[in-house]
Write an enzyme that holds these catalytic residues in place. Sequence first.
Site, PDB file in Angstrom:
ATOM      1  N   CYS A   2       0.860  -1.178   0.000  1.00  0.00           N
ATOM      2  CA  CYS A   2       0.000   0.000   0.000  1.00  0.00           C
ATOM      3  C   CYS A   2       0.899   1.231   0.000  1.00  0.00           C
ATOM      4  O   CYS A   2       2.108   1.132   0.176  1.00  0.00           O
ATOM      5  CB  CYS A   2      -0.886   0.043   1.244  1.00  0.00           C
ATOM      6  SG  CYS A   2      -1.973  -1.385   1.406  1.00  0.00           S
ATOM      7  N   GLY A  28      -0.778   0.601  -5.053  1.00  0.00           N
ATOM      8  CA  GLY A  28      -2.070  -0.006  -4.788  1.00  0.00           C
ATOM      9  C   GLY A  28      -3.163   0.666  -5.581  1.00  0.00           C
ATOM     10  O   GLY A  28      -3.218   1.898  -5.633  1.00  0.00           O
ATOM     11  N   ASN A 105       0.521   0.649   5.923  1.00  0.00           N
ATOM     12  CA  ASN A 105       1.173  -0.091   4.849  1.00  0.00           C
ATOM     13  C   ASN A 105       1.955  -1.235   5.482  1.00  0.00           C
ATOM     14  O   ASN A 105       2.752  -1.005   6.385  1.00  0.00           O
ATOM     15  CB  ASN A 105       2.137   0.837   4.082  1.00  0.00           C
ATOM     16  CG  ASN A 105       3.011   0.080   3.100  1.00  0.00           C
ATOM     17  OD1 ASN A 105       2.595  -0.925   2.536  1.00  0.00           O
ATOM     18  ND2 ASN A 105       4.215   0.563   2.885  1.00  0.00           N
ATOM     19  N   GLY A 106       1.726  -2.454   4.995  1.00  0.00           N
ATOM     20  CA  GLY A 106       2.442  -3.610   5.534  1.00  0.00           C
ATOM     21  C   GLY A 106       1.479  -4.696   5.935  1.00  0.00           C
ATOM     22  O   GLY A 106       0.286  -4.650   5.597  1.00  0.00           O
ATOM     23  N   TYR A 244      11.320  -4.446  -7.739  1.00  0.00           N
ATOM     24  CA  TYR A 244      10.069  -4.234  -8.469  1.00  0.00           C
ATOM     25  C   TYR A 244       9.233  -3.061  -7.986  1.00  0.00           C
ATOM     26  O   TYR A 244       8.732  -2.279  -8.782  1.00  0.00           O
ATOM     27  CB  TYR A 244       9.220  -5.509  -8.381  1.00  0.00           C
ATOM     28  CG  TYR A 244       7.806  -5.345  -8.907  1.00  0.00           C
ATOM     29  CD1 TYR A 244       7.538  -5.341 -10.284  1.00  0.00           C
ATOM     30  CD2 TYR A 244       6.734  -5.189  -8.032  1.00  0.00           C
ATOM     31  CE1 TYR A 244       6.252  -5.181 -10.768  1.00  0.00           C
ATOM     32  CE2 TYR A 244       5.443  -5.028  -8.517  1.00  0.00           C
ATOM     33  CZ  TYR A 244       5.206  -5.029  -9.876  1.00  0.00           C
ATOM     34  OH  TYR A 244       3.936  -4.861 -10.348  1.00  0.00           O
TER      35      TYR A 244
END
Length: 461
Positions: A2, A28, A105-106, A244
């Site tokens: 995210c 996201g 996020n995570g 990536y």
Amino acid sequence: MCGIFGIYGHPEAANLTYLGLYTLQHRGQESCGIVAYDEFKGMSSHLGTGKVSDVFKKHFNFNTELPGKNAIGHVRYSTMGDSGAKNCQPILVDYFRGSLAVAHNGNLVNSQELRDELGRQGLIFSTTTDTEVVIHLLARDQEDSLLERIRHVAQKIKGAYCLLLMTDKQLLAVRDPNGFHPLVLGRLGSSYVVSSETCALDFIEATFLREVAPGEIVQIDETGLHSFELQPPAPSPCVFEYVYFARPDSDVFGRQVYTVRRELGRQLARECPVDADVVVPVPDSGTVAGIGFAEESGIPFHMGLTRNHYVGRTFIEPTQSIRSFGVKLKLNPVRDVIAGKRVVLVDDSIVRGTTSYKIVKMIRDAGAKEVHMRISSPPTSFPCFYGVDTPDRKELISSSHSVEEINRCIGSDTLGYLSREGMLKACRLQDGCAFCDACFSGDYPVKFPRLESRLQLNLFE
Ligand code: SF4
């Protein structure tokens, strides 16, 4: 993965957060939202499923809908909980201490156990996210200070978390002790900005100050910015951010992603050389590594595949049907570059193999004489439990197939992966600390009971 973004003390806080989320869209695309705080109107929120441009339409009025000088925002793809509307973030709650907005996020590795425990005590959940577990734990803690409550909760939660928390008085940025995912601080005039990546700071013309350190809580309030230790740091940043995920123009873990990704390509060319006429990257994921491969090998680089940029990235879309459709929708070969040539096709990873098979076939159908696949990371053989949407182990082609078998499956003439040593050498961290590379090595930096039992039995969900 995210993306999170927050700003404290700016009259256009929500509008700037919208711009920040726009820049973090690659992290996201399933849903997004903003919560803003105004001293007269309190908290207001606007959330929805879809991309930022879907949720915040052209005539959205930030001044009336999301007034205030403080705001936090979130772009989401689902790793914990489904992708429906109920799981949009930031989550905004009212409880006896006031209003609290949280963006995360995570991925917590023990959220199910905590959720079960809270559920047995009678708590009801309105989302299926691990973020709501954090909120319940914060609400139940007896400490008056939110900062101290966060410290207590950090003793209970395990895994990867970058959190933004906003109340009527403050904005807090929290990064887990492992620092799995990036979180940075910036300055815009007299305002403070927090973002998953520096590219969002650049976009709003904020100045990069520093990273939020692993295991740090940053508190921003009317008296300024204050730093506190959450837990002692034990850094293991996610190497896949370099391979990536992060945008090439971002600075992540102290280095620009473009530079690292290009070095991955150069190292790949040194390790897996091949006689060929042209280097063609799979855009956008393989583009920068492709440039590095071409530089090191001396083989000309050409954009032999054109990408339709108006379609989202295949990797983070949630269903197989969209994924299969996506390859044809997104990529088209440039025949003049490919026909009659020996092509080196460069990509960042092979996950299931289905996408690579279709791209190799596309290149052959465009008249390539040979197709040599080169991957700028080692085989992805293990799932991620820390917030990156790799599939279950049984779906990862590298977990059950040798390199030669994968070569046959995807239909390339030869296949070469970057070694783990080569990847870590290219990605080297400035302070010499170790990366998390568990999706390549199976060496998980944060262990938890479900993982231990699977490792013992050699089983993964
Ligand atoms: S397992 Fe892989 S994707 Fe997940 S945090 Fe570690 S390096 Fe990143």
